[in-house]
Design an enzyme around this catalytic site. Structure first.
Site, PDB file in Angstrom:
ATOM      1  N   SER A 151      44.840   4.094  44.536  1.00  0.00           N
ATOM      2  CA  SER A 151      43.861   3.028  44.719  1.00  0.00           C
ATOM      3  C   SER A 151      43.582   2.723  46.191  1.00  0.00           C
ATOM      4  O   SER A 151      42.563   2.109  46.509  1.00  0.00           O
ATOM      5  CB  SER A 151      44.315   1.746  44.006  1.00  0.00           C
ATOM      6  OG  SER A 151      45.473   1.202  44.631  1.00  0.00           O
ATOM      7  N   LYS A 188      47.226  -3.762  48.033  1.00  0.00           N
ATOM      8  CA  LYS A 188      45.779  -3.910  48.141  1.00  0.00           C
ATOM      9  C   LYS A 188      45.432  -4.650  49.437  1.00  0.00           C
ATOM     10  O   LYS A 188      46.302  -5.179  50.116  1.00  0.00           O
ATOM     11  CB  LYS A 188      45.222  -4.708  46.954  1.00  0.00           C
ATOM     12  CG  LYS A 188      45.374  -4.044  45.590  1.00  0.00           C
ATOM     13  CD  LYS A 188      44.511  -2.821  45.435  1.00  0.00           C
ATOM     14  CE  LYS A 188      44.599  -2.252  44.022  1.00  0.00           C
ATOM     15  NZ  LYS A 188      45.914  -1.677  43.721  1.00  0.00           N
TER      16      LYS A 188
END
Length: 233
Positions: A151, A188
């Site tokens: 990701s 993230k």
């Protein structure tokens, strides 16, 4: 000094410095273009290549954030945010393969699979300890986290990489964070606007994570840099 920069080159160098100081990572070409009003990221790329030719930055091919300030860059900063010592110790660009050090001065726990309900540094989460040279990073990490998934691929954080993390429960907007949502831990980019919290991936194949009011959310740490143990080909 023998190196001369144009006003625009100095502006871009300052922008890179500010991004490294504020978030720990250099900006992307698109972010430089947007900030300085360029029509495309290609214009930013042209200026970056000129700075690289002058020896004040190094570029890593194929990495959106593959920009590294050199020691020569410190001569162009009029304040103390980045001095030669700090430039020397800034993290390697995230996509640059780096051999894990065999010997070091700091013994860091390696966190592999995170057991639900246990703190990050609980014995249940620690696979082993690795010796790391603390001079690799702007701050001394508290632990290494084994990355799972892709990701964050577009800033060079790949599956199996070891992310050096500073333990903290606060982070600035835009920093790469290790966050816990309920019993799940993820890496993230933090985007917080008022009470709205988003965790942004760096891969268009993934959707942002929007933290809802009924979820148990916490910051576990901020990323300082990366160690990649894959041998150079």
């Amino acid at each position: 000094m023998s190196i001369k920069l144009t006003d625009r080159q100095q502006q871009i160098l300052d922008l890179i410095r500010e991004a490294v100081v504020n978030t720990g990572f250099p900006p992307t070409r698109a972010e430089i273009a947007q900030t300085l009003g360029f029509k495309s990221a290609n214009a930013a790329e042209d200026h970056l290549r000129a700075l690289a030719r002058k020896g004040v930055i190094e570029l890593t091919a194929g990495a959106s954030r593959g920009i590294r300030l050199t020691e020569a860059a410190a001569d162009f900063f009029g304040d103390t945010d980045i001095n030669p010592e700090r430039v020397r110790s800034q993290p390697t660009p995230l996509s640059a393969p780096t051999a894990a050090p065999g010997m070091g001065q700091v013994l860091l726990p390696l966190i592999g699979r995170v057991a639900a309900g246990f703190p990050m540094l609980a014995t249940e989460n620690i696979e082993r300890e690795i010796q790391v040279d603390p001079n690799m990073f702007t701050q001394t990490p508290d632990y290494l986290l084994k990355v799972k998934g892709l990701s964050m691929r577009d800033i060079g954080i790949l599956d199996g990489d070891l992310l050096a993390v500073k333990k903290t429960n606060v982070a600035r907007n835009g920093q790469i964070v290790v966050a816990r949502i309920d019993d799940e831990v993820t890496v993230k980019r933090l985007n917080q606007q008022g009470s709205r919290i988003e965790l942004l991936p760096e891969n268009t194949d993934f959707e942002p994570i929007i933290v809802t009011a009924d979820q148990d959310f916490s910051i576990e740490g901020i990323a300082l840099g990366l160690i990649r143990s894959t041998p150079l080909q």
